[in-house]
Design a protein around this motif. Structure first.
Motif, PDB file in Angstrom:
ATOM      1  N   ALA A  65      -0.694   1.271  -0.888  1.00 35.10           N
ATOM      2  CA  ALA A  65      -0.087   0.066  -1.470  1.00 35.10           C
ATOM      3  C   ALA A  65       1.425   0.106  -1.299  1.00 35.10           C
ATOM      4  N   LEU A  66       2.018   1.279  -1.500  1.00 35.72           N
ATOM      5  CA  LEU A  66       3.459   1.406  -1.302  1.00 35.72           C
ATOM      6  C   LEU A  66       3.817   1.194   0.163  1.00 35.72           C
ATOM      7  N   HIS A  67       3.048   1.767   1.065  1.00 31.50           N
ATOM      8  CA  HIS A  67       3.281   1.557   2.491  1.00 31.50           C
ATOM      9  C   HIS A  67       3.250   0.065   2.832  1.00 31.50           C
ATOM     10  N   ARG A  68       2.237  -0.638   2.367  1.00 29.57           N
ATOM     11  CA  ARG A  68       2.113  -2.078   2.647  1.00 29.57           C
ATOM     12  C   ARG A  68       3.281  -2.851   2.062  1.00 29.57           C
ATOM     13  N   THR A  69       3.692  -2.487   0.863  1.00 27.19           N
ATOM     14  CA  THR A  69       4.823  -3.155   0.218  1.00 27.19           C
ATOM     15  C   THR A  69       6.102  -2.957   1.027  1.00 27.19           C
ATOM     16  N   LEU A  70       6.343  -1.726   1.452  1.00 27.58           N
ATOM     17  CA  LEU A  70       7.570  -1.411   2.194  1.00 27.58           C
ATOM     18  C   LEU A  70       7.589  -2.023   3.594  1.00 27.58           C
ATOM     19  N   THR A  71       6.438  -2.194   4.201  1.00 33.90           N
ATOM     20  CA  THR A  71       6.405  -2.662   5.596  1.00 33.90           C
ATOM     21  C   THR A  71       6.135  -4.150   5.754  1.00 33.90           C
ATOM     22  N   THR A  72       5.664  -4.813   4.691  1.00 34.37           N
ATOM     23  CA  THR A  72       5.387  -6.255   4.802  1.00 34.37           C
ATOM     24  C   THR A  72       6.364  -7.110   4.010  1.00 34.37           C
ATOM     25  N   GLY A  73       7.053  -6.493   3.016  1.00 35.58           N
ATOM     26  CA  GLY A  73       7.935  -7.278   2.163  1.00 35.58           C
ATOM     27  C   GLY A  73       7.189  -8.087   1.116  1.00 35.58           C
ATOM     28  N   ARG A  74       5.905  -7.867   0.992  1.00 35.49           N
ATOM     29  CA  ARG A  74       5.069  -8.534  -0.014  1.00 35.49           C
ATOM     30  C   ARG A  74       4.551  -7.477  -0.968  1.00 35.49           C
ATOM     31  N   ALA A  75       4.683  -7.719  -2.269  1.00 41.60           N
ATOM     32  CA  ALA A  75       4.250  -6.757  -3.273  1.00 41.60           C
ATOM     33  C   ALA A  75       2.737  -6.591  -3.217  1.00 41.60           C
ATOM     34  N   THR A  76       2.315  -5.357  -2.958  1.00 40.66           N
ATOM     35  CA  THR A  76       0.892  -5.025  -2.855  1.00 40.66           C
ATOM     36  C   THR A  76       0.589  -3.917  -3.856  1.00 40.66           C
ATOM     37  N   TYR A  77      -0.474  -4.099  -4.612  1.00 38.10           N
ATOM     38  CA  TYR A  77      -0.812  -3.180  -5.688  1.00 38.10           C
ATOM     39  C   TYR A  77      -2.255  -2.713  -5.564  1.00 38.10           C
ATOM     40  N   TRP A  78      -2.555  -1.641  -6.308  1.00 38.62           N
ATOM     41  CA  TRP A  78      -3.935  -1.191  -6.463  1.00 38.62           C
ATOM     42  C   TRP A  78      -4.418  -1.698  -7.815  1.00 38.62           C
ATOM     43  N   SER A  79      -5.498  -2.478  -7.815  1.00 37.31           N
ATOM     44  CA  SER A  79      -6.073  -2.970  -9.059  1.00 37.31           C
ATOM     45  C   SER A  79      -7.046  -1.935  -9.593  1.00 37.31           C
ATOM     46  N   ARG A  80      -6.715  -1.371 -10.730  1.00 39.54           N
ATOM     47  CA  ARG A  80      -7.591  -0.362 -11.333  1.00 39.54           C
ATOM     48  C   ARG A  80      -8.891  -0.988 -11.810  1.00 39.54           C
ATOM     49  N   SER A  81      -8.849  -2.216 -12.297  1.00 37.29           N
ATOM     50  CA  SER A  81     -10.067  -2.854 -12.800  1.00 37.29           C
ATOM     51  C   SER A  81     -10.985  -3.321 -11.671  1.00 37.29           C
ATOM     52  N   ARG A  82     -10.397  -3.842 -10.583  1.00 44.10           N
ATOM     53  CA  ARG A  82     -11.217  -4.316  -9.459  1.00 44.10           C
ATOM     54  C   ARG A  82     -11.432  -3.248  -8.404  1.00 44.10           C
ATOM     55  N   ARG A  83     -10.644  -2.132  -8.492  1.00 44.89           N
ATOM     56  CA  ARG A  83     -10.735  -1.045  -7.532  1.00 44.89           C
ATOM     57  C   ARG A  83     -10.497  -1.550  -6.111  1.00 44.89           C
ATOM     58  N   GLU A  84      -9.463  -2.394  -5.965  1.00 45.20           N
ATOM     59  CA  GLU A  84      -9.134  -2.976  -4.666  1.00 45.20           C
ATOM     60  C   GLU A  84      -7.639  -3.243  -4.578  1.00 45.20           C
ATOM     61  N   TYR A  85      -7.151  -3.361  -3.354  1.00 48.35           N
ATOM     62  CA  TYR A  85      -5.760  -3.753  -3.139  1.00 48.35           C
ATOM     63  C   TYR A  85      -5.638  -5.249  -3.340  1.00 48.35           C
ATOM     64  N   TRP A  86      -4.452  -5.661  -3.822  1.00 48.70           N
ATOM     65  CA  TRP A  86      -4.182  -7.089  -3.919  1.00 48.70           C
ATOM     66  C   TRP A  86      -2.714  -7.352  -3.649  1.00 48.70           C
ATOM     67  N   VAL A  87      -2.482  -8.421  -2.941  1.00 51.69           N
ATOM     68  CA  VAL A  87      -1.135  -8.884  -2.649  1.00 51.69           C
ATOM     69  C   VAL A  87      -0.821  -9.960  -3.678  1.00 51.69           C
ATOM     70  N   LYS A  88       0.226  -9.741  -4.458  1.00 49.38           N
ATOM     71  CA  LYS A  88       0.579 -10.692  -5.507  1.00 49.38           C
ATOM     72  C   LYS A  88       0.814 -12.075  -4.901  1.00 49.38           C
ATOM     73  N   GLY A  89       0.068 -13.054  -5.373  1.00 52.16           N
ATOM     74  CA  GLY A  89       0.217 -14.432  -4.922  1.00 52.16           C
ATOM     75  C   GLY A  89      -0.744 -14.852  -3.834  1.00 52.16           C
ATOM     76  N   ALA A  90      -1.631 -13.978  -3.392  1.00 57.76           N
ATOM     77  CA  ALA A  90      -2.527 -14.303  -2.272  1.00 57.76           C
ATOM     78  C   ALA A  90      -3.343 -15.563  -2.533  1.00 57.76           C
ATOM     79  N   THR A  91      -3.776 -15.800  -3.748  1.00 63.05           N
ATOM     80  CA  THR A  91      -4.499 -17.038  -4.050  1.00 63.05           C
ATOM     81  C   THR A  91      -3.789 -17.892  -5.085  1.00 63.05           C
ATOM     82  N   SER A  92      -3.044 -17.279  -5.978  1.00 59.46           N
ATOM     83  CA  SER A  92      -2.389 -18.043  -7.049  1.00 59.46           C
ATOM     84  C   SER A  92      -1.162 -18.797  -6.556  1.00 59.46           C
TER      85      SER A  92
END
Length: 142
Positions: A65-92
């Motif tokens: 997630a940190l790698h993706r954040t640093l290389t894409t400029g889009r905040a990417t996190y690990w969702s502990r509840s969904r057990r998946e990566y998510w890019v903030k704003g992808a659908t919202s």
């Protein structure tokens, strides 16, 4: 109310695994070596508005997630509840465009400064920190 952001990739939804799947990370080894991860392989990410310094939210990142954040400029996190990566704003549509990322002195927390578009909180609030708690201070304090 904003729609929660869906995952980008991750483990199958029927998995009982609660941590990111084990795999080689694309994170720069020099950065990875400085991280002090929790038992589940995560580092806390405190997110603030770049322009005002307002704290918007706290999320979790693993190395990928940190790698993706640093290389894409889009905040990417690990969702502990969904057990998946998510890019903030992808659908919202409530995106976080990363301006800087700093590692704290202990290596166990990140400070992510973002240009926030829309609400940062999944409840629709600008920040997740909108509930003030009462504080009683001793009279000797200024």
């Amino acid at each position: 109310m904003p729609v929660p952001d869906p995952p980008v990739t991750g483990v199958p939804s029927d998995s009982t695994e609660t941590v990111p799947p084990a795999r080689p990370s694309r994170l720069d080894p020099a950065i990875a070596a400085r991280l002090r991860r929790s038992a589940d392989g995560l580092v806390a990410a405190v997110v603030r508005a770049h322009d005002s310094g307002e704290v918007l939210m706290v999320a979790w990142m693993d190395d990928e997630a940190l790698h993706r954040t640093l290389t894409t400029g889009r905040a990417t996190y690990w969702s502990r509840s969904r057990r998946e990566y998510w890019v903030k704003g992808a659908t919202s549509g409530h995106h976080q465009y990363v301006r800087s990322v700093a590692l704290d002195c202990d290596g166990d927390a990140l400070l992510v400064s973002v240009d926030q578009v829309g609400a940062a909180c999944h409840t629709g609030h600008r920040t997740c920190f909108f509930t003030e708690l009462p504080v009683t201070t001793p009279e000797a304090l200024p």
